[in-house]
Design a protein around this motif. Sequence first.
Motif, PDB file in Angstrom:
ATOM      1  N   GLN A  29       0.833  -1.211   0.000  1.00 37.76           N
ATOM      2  CA  GLN A  29       0.000   0.000   0.000  1.00 37.76           C
ATOM      3  C   GLN A  29       0.865   1.258   0.000  1.00 37.76           C
ATOM      4  O   GLN A  29       0.602   2.197  -0.755  1.00 37.76           O
ATOM      5  CB  GLN A  29      -0.928   0.002   1.219  1.00 37.76           C
ATOM      6  CG  GLN A  29      -1.997  -1.081   1.142  1.00 37.76           C
ATOM      7  CD  GLN A  29      -3.037  -0.945   2.231  1.00 37.76           C
ATOM      8  OE1 GLN A  29      -2.898  -0.171   3.168  1.00 37.76           O
ATOM      9  NE2 GLN A  29      -4.100  -1.718   2.113  1.00 37.76           N
ATOM     10  N   GLN A  33       1.088   4.015  -2.984  1.00 40.24           N
ATOM     11  CA  GLN A  33       0.686   5.405  -2.768  1.00 40.24           C
ATOM     12  C   GLN A  33       1.837   6.383  -2.922  1.00 40.24           C
ATOM     13  O   GLN A  33       1.639   7.518  -3.357  1.00 40.24           O
ATOM     14  CB  GLN A  33       0.031   5.570  -1.391  1.00 40.24           C
ATOM     15  CG  GLN A  33      -0.707   6.888  -1.278  1.00 40.24           C
ATOM     16  CD  GLN A  33      -1.607   6.969  -0.074  1.00 40.24           C
ATOM     17  OE1 GLN A  33      -1.468   6.215   0.883  1.00 40.24           O
ATOM     18  NE2 GLN A  33      -2.545   7.896  -0.112  1.00 40.24           N
ATOM     19  N   SER A  59      -8.019   2.861   3.493  1.00 37.49           N
ATOM     20  CA  SER A  59      -7.283   1.810   2.789  1.00 37.49           C
ATOM     21  C   SER A  59      -7.566   0.423   3.351  1.00 37.49           C
ATOM     22  O   SER A  59      -7.246  -0.579   2.719  1.00 37.49           O
ATOM     23  CB  SER A  59      -5.778   2.096   2.858  1.00 37.49           C
ATOM     24  OG  SER A  59      -5.358   2.255   4.199  1.00 37.49           O
ATOM     25  N   SER A  60      -8.162   0.373   4.529  1.00 41.71           N
ATOM     26  CA  SER A  60      -8.565  -0.903   5.122  1.00 41.71           C
ATOM     27  C   SER A  60      -9.602  -0.579   6.189  1.00 41.71           C
ATOM     28  O   SER A  60      -9.962   0.586   6.380  1.00 41.71           O
ATOM     29  CB  SER A  60      -7.359  -1.620   5.744  1.00 41.71           C
ATOM     30  OG  SER A  60      -6.841  -0.869   6.830  1.00 41.71           O
TER      31      SER A  60
END
Length: 123
Positions: A29, A33, A59-60
Motif C-alpha cells: 500500500q 501510494q 485503505s482498510s
Amino acid sequence: MHSGTCLCGAVRFRTDATPEGASVCHCSQCRRQSGHLWASAYVPTEALAISGPVTWFESSANGRRGFCPRCGSFLFWRDVTETTTSFSLGALEAPTGLRLSKHIFTADKGDYYEISDGLPQRP
Ligand SMILES: [Zn+2]
C-alpha cells in the motif's frame, strides 16, 4: 517543533511532540501510494495539528491514509483504533534532527531493489 507541508503547500502540519518510530515502510500500500517507499514517524494524534483540505482514504477497515487533494502528496497514516498518527518524513522542513531506525513490512517489499543500509528489518 517539527512542521511540514505537501508539495503545493495547501496541507500543513506541525507538532511539538517528539516523533518516534522513524521508519521506512515497504508494504504494497505504501509503495503504491508513494511510488516507492514511505518514510514516516509518529506522534500522538492529539499533538499533531493539521491544516488544509487533507483527504482521508480508507485503505482498510482501520487504516486511513491522508493526502492532499490538490497535489496528491501522501502525508499521513493512522489506524483509527490507535492514538497516534504517522506523518511523512519527506514532507518535513529541515533540519529534522531525526534518523531512520528500521525498515518495516520488508516481507512485502518490491523485487526491484535491495535494502542495504544496515538498519534492522522487520518482515
Ligand atoms: Zn498539496
